[in-house]
Design a protein around this motif. Structure first.
Motif, PDB file in Angstrom:
ATOM      1  N   ALA A  80       0.827  -1.206   0.000  1.00  0.00           N
ATOM      2  CA  ALA A  80       0.000   0.000   0.000  1.00  0.00           C
ATOM      3  C   ALA A  80       0.861   1.256   0.000  1.00  0.00           C
ATOM      4  O   ALA A  80       0.551   2.240  -0.691  1.00  0.00           O
ATOM      5  CB  ALA A  80      -0.935  -0.009   1.209  1.00  0.00           C
ATOM      6  N   ILE A  81       1.950   1.237   0.755  1.00  0.00           N
ATOM      7  CA  ILE A  81       2.847   2.395   0.801  1.00  0.00           C
ATOM      8  C   ILE A  81       3.553   2.573  -0.542  1.00  0.00           C
ATOM      9  O   ILE A  81       3.701   3.692  -1.048  1.00  0.00           O
ATOM     10  CB  ILE A  81       3.845   2.241   1.953  1.00  0.00           C
ATOM     11  N   VAL A  82       3.979   1.470  -1.133  1.00  0.00           N
ATOM     12  CA  VAL A  82       4.625   1.543  -2.452  1.00  0.00           C
ATOM     13  C   VAL A  82       3.651   2.081  -3.493  1.00  0.00           C
ATOM     14  O   VAL A  82       4.011   2.941  -4.316  1.00  0.00           O
ATOM     15  CB  VAL A  82       5.159   0.160  -2.863  1.00  0.00           C
ATOM     16  N   ASP A  83       2.408   1.609  -3.473  1.00  0.00           N
ATOM     17  CA  ASP A  83       1.420   2.087  -4.440  1.00  0.00           C
ATOM     18  C   ASP A  83       1.123   3.571  -4.244  1.00  0.00           C
ATOM     19  O   ASP A  83       0.792   4.283  -5.205  1.00  0.00           O
ATOM     20  CB  ASP A  83       0.127   1.276  -4.318  1.00  0.00           C
ATOM     21  N   HIS A  84       1.219   4.026  -3.007  1.00  0.00           N
ATOM     22  CA  HIS A  84       1.063   5.455  -2.733  1.00  0.00           C
ATOM     23  C   HIS A  84       2.212   6.258  -3.324  1.00  0.00           C
ATOM     24  O   HIS A  84       1.999   7.326  -3.922  1.00  0.00           O
ATOM     25  CB  HIS A  84       0.974   5.663  -1.216  1.00  0.00           C
ATOM     26  N   LEU A  85       3.425   5.757  -3.190  1.00  0.00           N
ATOM     27  CA  LEU A  85       4.598   6.474  -3.702  1.00  0.00           C
ATOM     28  C   LEU A  85       4.707   6.386  -5.221  1.00  0.00           C
ATOM     29  O   LEU A  85       5.197   7.317  -5.866  1.00  0.00           O
ATOM     30  CB  LEU A  85       5.870   5.905  -3.067  1.00  0.00           C
ATOM     31  N   PHE A  86       4.273   5.261  -5.783  1.00  0.00           N
ATOM     32  CA  PHE A  86       4.379   5.039  -7.222  1.00  0.00           C
ATOM     33  C   PHE A  86       3.004   4.651  -7.766  1.00  0.00           C
ATOM     34  O   PHE A  86       2.675   3.468  -7.840  1.00  0.00           O
ATOM     35  CB  PHE A  86       5.391   3.932  -7.527  1.00  0.00           C
ATOM     36  N   PRO A  87       2.175   5.631  -8.110  1.00  0.00           N
ATOM     37  CA  PRO A  87       0.855   5.309  -8.677  1.00  0.00           C
ATOM     38  C   PRO A  87       0.998   4.471  -9.943  1.00  0.00           C
ATOM     39  O   PRO A  87       2.087   4.341 -10.513  1.00  0.00           O
ATOM     40  CB  PRO A  87       0.261   6.694  -8.991  1.00  0.00           C
ATOM     41  N   ASP A  88      -0.112   3.910 -10.386  1.00  0.00           N
ATOM     42  CA  ASP A  88      -0.099   3.065 -11.579  1.00  0.00           C
ATOM     43  C   ASP A  88       0.618   3.758 -12.732  1.00  0.00           C
ATOM     44  O   ASP A  88       0.388   4.939 -13.015  1.00  0.00           O
ATOM     45  CB  ASP A  88      -1.534   2.729 -12.002  1.00  0.00           C
ATOM     46  N   GLY A  89       1.480   3.000 -13.387  1.00  0.00           N
ATOM     47  CA  GLY A  89       2.221   3.539 -14.522  1.00  0.00           C
ATOM     48  C   GLY A  89       3.604   4.029 -14.169  1.00  0.00           C
ATOM     49  O   GLY A  89       4.424   4.272 -15.061  1.00  0.00           O
ATOM     50  N   GLU A  90       3.891   4.207 -12.866  1.00  0.00           N
ATOM     51  CA  GLU A  90       5.215   4.656 -12.442  1.00  0.00           C
ATOM     52  C   GLU A  90       6.009   3.454 -11.943  1.00  0.00           C
ATOM     53  O   GLU A  90       5.550   2.712 -11.088  1.00  0.00           O
ATOM     54  CB  GLU A  90       5.118   5.717 -11.350  1.00  0.00           C
ATOM     55  N   SER A  91       7.219   3.290 -12.471  1.00  0.00           N
ATOM     56  CA  SER A  91       8.037   2.127 -12.111  1.00  0.00           C
ATOM     57  C   SER A  91       9.234   2.490 -11.250  1.00  0.00           C
ATOM     58  O   SER A  91       9.918   1.601 -10.746  1.00  0.00           O
ATOM     59  CB  SER A  91       8.546   1.448 -13.386  1.00  0.00           C
ATOM     60  N   GLY A  92       9.489   3.790 -11.104  1.00  0.00           N
ATOM     61  CA  GLY A  92      10.685   4.200 -10.378  1.00  0.00           C
ATOM     62  C   GLY A  92      11.956   4.024 -11.182  1.00  0.00           C
ATOM     63  O   GLY A  92      13.052   4.275 -10.676  1.00  0.00           O
ATOM     64  N   ARG A  93      11.832   3.616 -12.419  1.00  0.00           N
ATOM     65  CA  ARG A  93      13.016   3.340 -13.240  1.00  0.00           C
ATOM     66  C   ARG A  93      13.307   4.493 -14.197  1.00  0.00           C
ATOM     67  O   ARG A  93      12.395   5.200 -14.644  1.00  0.00           O
ATOM     68  CB  ARG A  93      12.829   2.057 -14.049  1.00  0.00           C
ATOM     69  N   ILE A  94      14.586   4.638 -14.494  1.00  0.00           N
ATOM     70  CA  ILE A  94      15.036   5.491 -15.581  1.00  0.00           C
ATOM     71  C   ILE A  94      15.729   4.591 -16.591  1.00  0.00           C
ATOM     72  O   ILE A  94      16.152   3.488 -16.253  1.00  0.00           O
ATOM     73  CB  ILE A  94      15.997   6.594 -15.087  1.00  0.00           C
ATOM     74  N   PRO A  95      15.838   5.007 -17.855  1.00  0.00           N
ATOM     75  CA  PRO A  95      16.508   4.159 -18.844  1.00  0.00           C
ATOM     76  C   PRO A  95      17.982   3.939 -18.484  1.00  0.00           C
ATOM     77  O   PRO A  95      18.729   4.890 -18.261  1.00  0.00           O
ATOM     78  CB  PRO A  95      16.377   4.957 -20.146  1.00  0.00           C
ATOM     79  N   LEU A  96      18.385   2.675 -18.396  1.00  0.00           N
ATOM     80  CA  LEU A  96      19.765   2.309 -18.111  1.00  0.00           C
ATOM     81  C   LEU A  96      20.320   1.528 -19.294  1.00  0.00           C
ATOM     82  O   LEU A  96      19.621   0.708 -19.892  1.00  0.00           O
ATOM     83  CB  LEU A  96      19.857   1.461 -16.848  1.00  0.00           C
ATOM     84  N   VAL A  97      21.594   1.770 -19.584  1.00  0.00           N
ATOM     85  CA  VAL A  97      22.288   1.084 -20.670  1.00  0.00           C
ATOM     86  C   VAL A  97      23.514   0.407 -20.088  1.00  0.00           C
ATOM     87  O   VAL A  97      24.313   1.049 -19.384  1.00  0.00           O
ATOM     88  CB  VAL A  97      22.707   2.069 -21.779  1.00  0.00           C
ATOM     89  N   GLY A  98      23.673  -0.876 -20.358  1.00  0.00           N
ATOM     90  CA  GLY A  98      24.859  -1.611 -19.934  1.00  0.00           C
ATOM     91  C   GLY A  98      25.660  -2.052 -21.139  1.00  0.00           C
ATOM     92  O   GLY A  98      25.091  -2.508 -22.140  1.00  0.00           O
ATOM     93  N   VAL A  99      26.987  -1.901 -21.057  1.00  0.00           N
ATOM     94  CA  VAL A  99      27.880  -2.261 -22.165  1.00  0.00           C
ATOM     95  C   VAL A  99      28.906  -3.256 -21.642  1.00  0.00           C
ATOM     96  O   VAL A  99      29.654  -2.956 -20.702  1.00  0.00           O
ATOM     97  CB  VAL A  99      28.588  -1.029 -22.741  1.00  0.00           C
ATOM     98  N   THR A 100      28.941  -4.439 -22.242  1.00  0.00           N
ATOM     99  CA  THR A 100      29.819  -5.510 -21.784  1.00  0.00           C
ATOM    100  C   THR A 100      30.621  -6.055 -22.954  1.00  0.00           C
ATOM    101  O   THR A 100      30.135  -6.111 -24.080  1.00  0.00           O
ATOM    102  CB  THR A 100      28.989  -6.656 -21.171  1.00  0.00           C
ATOM    103  N   GLY A 101      31.840  -6.466 -22.657  1.00  0.00           N
ATOM    104  CA  GLY A 101      32.722  -7.053 -23.661  1.00  0.00           C
ATOM    105  C   GLY A 101      34.158  -6.838 -23.250  1.00  0.00           C
ATOM    106  O   GLY A 101      34.448  -6.353 -22.150  1.00  0.00           O
TER     107      GLY A 101
END
Length: 708
Positions: free
Chosen positions: A464-485
């Motif tokens: 319930a607290i998480v849903d309050h902080l992040f309403p529907d549609g919000e994931s808390g994420r920003i686009p991240l790019v990882g590069v490996t090799g």
């Protein structure tokens, strides 16, 4: 058995998506003695840890691990399961584990899920001791080992209130970062993050907290908006307390204005002597003392999140009944503390009552003419505790009018999360009709009473607290790019960050050259380290981040993040460099590199070098889309990928071309003077920009302006 290395992998790794303790163990001569050759081993181990029957192991059914024990398996595998079981017994669920042999005879790697590093390391060490004791028949104190682990859980793991919120975030696939050794936790990344501290959030106003800690001010604010509160006044002396009690009307409550957890509170006071004593008691627990009307009924705690009641618990008074033989102290032990719901851990919704240490209990006994040594007559009921037993779930019984009033109370004070204390005969009826009232508003309320009530179902208050902080549609994420090799990854990461910045994003970059916030380098150290990457993820100024990872970093620390929008793998070379990690075969390296692809989000993309057959094979592992790239546009892998509707990038006549099926689009000139590695890496960086929707003109301008 000897540990050669014990390491904590804090992010997605060779073994799993979750943090694990990885141990390298040399079992020595036990390589020649599987479990079925050790007399009495099976019996001793299963007697000590009967819960092992629930371990399915690779068999896939209950008792699967025990079957493996009877058939014959080796100590590293057994240690894996013992470490899991010990953590479970200590209260930290750990269902994942693996053990694998290495090319060196007798040396194994084992990995065990560990929600906490200190607990996980201790469990792995204890597993070695326990297995050796079972082998040698020397005896082992399992209870003591579990008690030690429980102590580590208490000392180092998140508290139950914070942990339930983090679990709620995990259900929503919202990442979290523990910011301190305590309960300050970040949910989400970068600009999309929110922070919690137990049941407080970054939306919890300091002013509102200050108001709630002043009980008199809180009452005046609540009364002003129509919330029923008990009549009362602040007094400065014991005599003034009695005068106020006479004015208000007996019985009364005397309490500190700024106390908490019921400390210093005396209830149902009916005589001058009791009021005078209660004043002195309250004065020791707060800066000021309040006298107020005693509301009839039971104490209730209603948890309000975002203005809505999400859980409620009812309290009850604690009594004992005399038998004419036992004193009060013995009656409390036999009739109250013997209740299995009482204890000292979070598994117990009720606390033990320590009557010799609780002044409120001693005062209540004195008002009944008793002491802990008194022997009540047979059949006499003795009141032991009036409040502090709020642990009976009553969420479904809360009347809508009551829910509306306590929601109003939280808003009036200004708290996004509040524990509202209500005294009423029946929480299922409106307060005014029964003379009930709101008696306190608390910031940072405890959640355990709602998670594990003494009676009734637990409530998903963390979610319930998480849903309050992040309403529907919000994931808390920003686009991240990882590069490996192993080749050109530093330049790929820098160019990808530059192109995303050109597109208007606020980009953080962590690579071998250091840490960058947009174009400014803030640290010249190795930005591929786990701690460096975390510094980017906690930075509120960024809305996108690019990370460089080597196979060595994945093996040593795991990835910095749990999921990413784009995962780039440039090549599957560098096998010789991984010999210290017992990575000796191409398929072993493949399993390390696939970690970068495994974590790509469903709506993300893997960017893979089509000139490397192992990477082409890796495409099938991606949950999202796949973009293949190669300088040579005639490669069969590119043609097959295009035929299936996939996107591909390649070079033709000095130009970068983006293709999907038969449709081709010219992107920009391929910068001149690059060697093959950097030229191919340029295509990889452009693929990242393409995935994020960068327009052709921007990509062309970015490539022209980029200065390595």
């Amino acid at each position: 058995m000897t540990f050669l290395r014990v390491n904590y992998l804090r992010g997605p790794n060779l073994w799993t998506y979750r943090p694990v303790v990885e141990a390298w163990v040399d079992i020595g001569e036990l390589e020649d003695f599987p479990s079925n050759t050790l007399p009495g081993f099976y019996e001793r181990l299963t007697a000590w840890l009967p819960g092992l029957i629930e371990h399915r192991c690779g068999v896939g059914e209950r008792g699967g691990f025990l079957l493996r024990l009877r058939e014959g398996t080796w100590p590293a595998h057994i240690m894996e399961h013992v470490a899991i079981e010990l953590q479970n017994l200590a209260g930290l669920q750990a269902g994942f584990g693996k053990a694998r042999s290495t090319p060196t005879r007798g040396v194994y790697k084992l990995a065990v899920r560990a929600r906490n590093e200190q607990v996980g390391r201790a469990a792995v060490e204890a597993s070695r001791q326990l297995v050796m004791a079972a082998i040698n028949d020397t005896g082992y104190d399992v209870a003591a080992a579990v008690a030690t682990l429980r102590g580590l859980v208490d000392d180092h793991h998140l508290g139950p209130s914070t942990a339930c919120i983090v679990d709620g975030a995990t259900e929503r696939r919202i990442p979290h970062i523990r910011l301190t050794e305590g309960n300050l936790v970040q949910l989400g990344h970068g600009r999309a993050q929110r922070r919690i501290w137990t049941a407080e959030t970054d939306q919890t106003s300091a002013i509102a907290e200050g108001i709630s800690s002043d009980k008199d001010l809180t009452k005046r604010i609540l009364a002003s908006v129509g919330v029923p509160v008990p009549e009362g006044e602040i007094v400065e002396t014991a005599e003034a307390a009695w005068e106020a009690a006479e004015d208000i009307g007996l019985p009364v409550v005397v309490k500190p204005t700024d106390g908490n957890h019921g400390r210093g509170v005396s209830m149902d006071l009916k005589t001058r002597e009791d009021v005078l004593a209660a004043f002195e008691f309250a004065a020791r627990h707060g800066s000021e003392v309040m006298v107020e009307r005693c509301i009839p009924g039971n104490e209730h705690r209603l948890l309000v999140v975002g203005g809505r009641v999400v859980a409620a618990a009812r309290g009850e008074t604690a009594w004992v009944t005399g038998d004419g033989k036992a004193d009060v102290r013995a009656l409390v032990e036999a009739q109250i503390n013997a209740d299995p719901r009482r204890g000292t851990t979070e598994d117990h919704p009720l606390n033990y009552l320590r009557i010799d240490e609780d002044t409120a209990i001693l005062n209540d006994l004195a008002r009944q003419g008793l002491t802990p040594d008194s022997i009540p007559a047979d059949g006499r009921r003795v009141l032991i505790q009036r409040n502090g037993n709020v642990a009976i779930d009553c969420t479904d019984a809360v009347h809508p009018d009551v829910a509306a009033l306590v929601g109003l109370a939280a808003r009036a004070v200004g708290l996004d999360i509040a524990g509202i204390d209500v005294v009423a005969e029946d929480i299922g009826k409106p307060l005014e009709a029964q003379g009930g009232a709101v008696v306190e508003v608390n910031a940072g309320p405890g959640l355990l009473m709602h998670l594990k009530p003494a009676n009734g179902p637990g409530r998903p208050v963390g979610r319930a607290i998480v849903d309050h902080l992040f309403p529907d549609g919000e994931s808390g994420r920003i686009p991240l790019v990882g590069v490996t090799g192993s080749r050109g990854t530093t330049r790929v990461a820098r160019l990808a960050a530059a192109l995303l910045g050109m597109a208007g994003r606020h980009v953080g970059l962590a690579n071998r050259d250091g840490l960058f916030l947009e174009r400014r380098r803030i640290d010249a150290g190795d930005g591929t380290r786990w701690e460096a990457g975390q510094r980017l993820l906690i930075n509120r100024s960024i809305d996108c981040a690019v990370f460089e990872h080597s196979a060595e970093r994945i093996l040593d620390e795991g990835l910095v993040y749990d999921r990413c929008a784009v995962g780039v793998v440039t090549d599957s070379e560098g096998l010789a460099m991984l010999a210290p990690w017992h990575i000796a075969e191409p398929e072993h390296l493949y399993n390390v590199l696939r970690t970068q692809v495994d974590v790509v989000q469903d709506d993300g993309a893997a960017v893979l070098h089509a000139a490397d057959p192992q990477l082409v094979e890796m495409a099938g592992l991606c949950d999202g889309a796949v973009i293949l790239y190669a300088l040579d546009g005639t490669l069969p892998a590119l043609a097959e990928h295009r035929a299936g509707g996939g996107r591909a990038l390649f070079a033709r006549d000095g130009q970068i071309v983006l293709a999907r099926g038969e449709v081709e689009q010219w992107i920009a000139p391929l910068p001149a003077g690059l060697d093959a590695v950097d030229a191919a890496g340029t295509l990889a960086a452009v693929a990242v920009a393409v995935h994020f929707g960068a327009v052709v003109e921007m990509i062309a301008a970015g490539l022209e302006a980029y200065n390595d």
